[in-house]
Design a protein around this motif. Structure first.
Motif, PDB file in Angstrom:
ATOM      1  N   GLN A 134      -4.017  -0.532 -12.315  1.00 29.55           N
ATOM      2  CA  GLN A 134      -5.060  -0.187 -11.576  1.00 29.55           C
ATOM      3  C   GLN A 134      -4.876   0.004  -9.980  1.00 29.55           C
ATOM      4  O   GLN A 134      -5.692   0.701  -9.515  1.00 29.55           O
ATOM      5  N   GLN A 135      -3.710  -0.517  -9.771  1.00 29.62           N
ATOM      6  CA  GLN A 135      -3.599  -0.433  -8.231  1.00 29.62           C
ATOM      7  C   GLN A 135      -4.848  -1.192  -7.317  1.00 29.62           C
ATOM      8  O   GLN A 135      -5.038  -0.919  -6.128  1.00 29.62           O
ATOM      9  N   ARG A 136      -5.369  -2.008  -7.980  1.00 25.99           N
ATOM     10  CA  ARG A 136      -6.485  -3.128  -7.358  1.00 25.99           C
ATOM     11  C   ARG A 136      -6.689  -4.253  -8.184  1.00 25.99           C
ATOM     12  O   ARG A 136      -5.845  -4.566  -9.162  1.00 25.99           O
TER      13      ARG A 136
ATOM     14  N   PHE B 153      -5.798  -4.115  -1.661  1.00 24.69           N
ATOM     15  CA  PHE B 153      -6.583  -2.874  -1.850  1.00 24.69           C
ATOM     16  C   PHE B 153      -7.940  -2.745  -0.832  1.00 24.69           C
ATOM     17  O   PHE B 153      -8.119  -1.737  -0.376  1.00 24.69           O
TER      18      PHE B 153
ATOM     19  N   ARG C  23       0.815  -1.384  -0.113  1.00 29.30           N
ATOM     20  CA  ARG C  23       0.114   0.081  -0.017  1.00 29.30           C
ATOM     21  C   ARG C  23       0.887   1.273   0.052  1.00 29.30           C
ATOM     22  O   ARG C  23       0.537   2.343  -0.765  1.00 29.30           O
TER      23      ARG C  23
ATOM     24  N   PHE D 211      -2.146  -4.755 -10.805  1.00 30.47           N
ATOM     25  CA  PHE D 211      -1.226  -3.850  -9.850  1.00 30.47           C
ATOM     26  C   PHE D 211      -0.805  -2.529 -10.555  1.00 30.47           C
ATOM     27  O   PHE D 211      -0.811  -1.447 -10.088  1.00 30.47           O
TER      28      PHE D 211
ATOM     29  N   SER E   9       3.537   1.643  -1.541  1.00 36.86           N
ATOM     30  CA  SER E   9       4.075   1.682  -2.896  1.00 36.86           C
ATOM     31  C   SER E   9       3.028   2.403  -3.772  1.00 36.86           C
ATOM     32  O   SER E   9       3.633   2.669  -4.976  1.00 36.86           O
ATOM     33  N   PHE E  10       2.039   2.763  -3.587  1.00 38.68           N
ATOM     34  CA  PHE E  10       1.000   3.066  -4.525  1.00 38.68           C
ATOM     35  C   PHE E  10       1.399   4.485  -5.070  1.00 38.68           C
ATOM     36  O   PHE E  10       1.022   4.713  -6.162  1.00 38.68           O
ATOM     37  N   ASP E  11       2.266   5.329  -4.198  1.00 36.17           N
ATOM     38  CA  ASP E  11       2.511   6.598  -4.600  1.00 36.17           C
ATOM     39  C   ASP E  11       4.120   6.594  -5.062  1.00 36.17           C
ATOM     40  O   ASP E  11       4.525   7.622  -5.518  1.00 36.17           O
TER      41      ASP E  11
END
Length: 265
Positions: free
Chosen positions: A97-99, A122, A22, A94, A24-26
């Motif tokens: 979409q990051q989901r 997510f 989580r 991943f 790493s999302f940014d």
């Protein structure tokens, strides 16, 4: 063997790995390709697998590890305790979409599934099971699977298998897709297996998956009375790539008999 302790550690490490993902999302990911341009791997896949390996080696040095990114052991058999790790199942999702991706961790002893954990990072949903103790979504028990018919079922199936392709005669799948209530494809074998476990879909079929894709889901689904086999109805080996067919008991038997028996899988 203290399976309660192993279960505790596995859940603890999966939650810690999810928290790292989580964060790493940014971040900007380092994205590479493997077997082809659409077979992607990121620095995060590698980092998470190495995280699990370091934890397992420190606490359980005699256990074996089979991991997607190749940092574990090379296995010729499943003797002893084997951890099967997919650090990010659904890497393309991943990245884009990051989901719709998950951590998948299955723990086997002499080829028998003992513990399965699939973490939808997510949505913060941990699906988990210990053999003989039921299956759970976070701390809520999952209900045993109920039988269904093809005509009232939603089937998870990649569209690749009902269009012309190199692996199978696509015409073999068309009757099943035609007769089902609907089809879905999510791009993550681990999530599609837990969707079977929760009844969100009734069956999932795939032509080629690796042991770490299916090891955790198999424990969860079987704990709920579902069937997990290849498309020939045979038990999975967990040592090589194979097809996958999982569903509630009644649907599994009817699809195998009425739709899959003529195929060369």
């Amino acid at each position: 063997m203290d399976w309660d302790q192993i279960y505790f550690h596995a859940k603890e490490w999966v939650n810690a790995a999810g928290a790292r993902i989580r964060l790493s999302f940014d971040e900007t990911l380092n994205i590479q390709t493997k077997s082809n341009a659409n077979d992607l791997v990121t620095n995060m896949d590698k980092e998470i697998e190495q995280f699990f390996i370091s934890k397992i080696r420190a606490v359980y040095p005699d256990h074996k590890i089979l991991g997607e990114e190749g940092f574990g052991d090379t296995l010729e058999n499943l003797d002893g305790v084997v951890w099967m790790i997919d650090p990010i199942d659904g890497t393309m999702n991943f990245i884009h979409q990051q989901r719709n991706f998950a951590i998948s961790l299955g723990i086997y002893e002499n080829g028998i599934g003992k513990i399965g954990l699939i973490y939808d990072v997510f949505h913060d949903e941990l699906y988990h099971a210990k053999r003989g103790n039921g299956a759970y979504l976070n701390e809520k028990p999952l209900a045993p699977l109920k039988d269904s018919t093809v005509k009232e079922s939603i089937i998870a199936l990649n569209a690749t298998w009902v269009m012309e392709n190199r692996r199978i005669d696509h015409n073999l799948m068309i009757p099943l897709v035609r007769d089902a209530r609907g089809t879905r494809s999510y791009g993550s074998a681990a999530l599609e297996m837990v969707f079977v476990a929760t009844g969100r879909v009734d069956a999932y079929l795939s032509m080629r998956l690796s042991p770490w894709d299916v090891a955790a889901g198999a424990v969860i689904i079987e704990e709920l009375g579902g069937f997990v086999t290849n498309l020939r109805g045979e038990k999975l080996s967990f040592l090589a790539q194979d097809s996958l067919f999982t569903a509630n008991q009644g649907l599994h038997q009817s699809i195998l008999k009425d739709y899959l028996k003529e195929g060369r899988w």
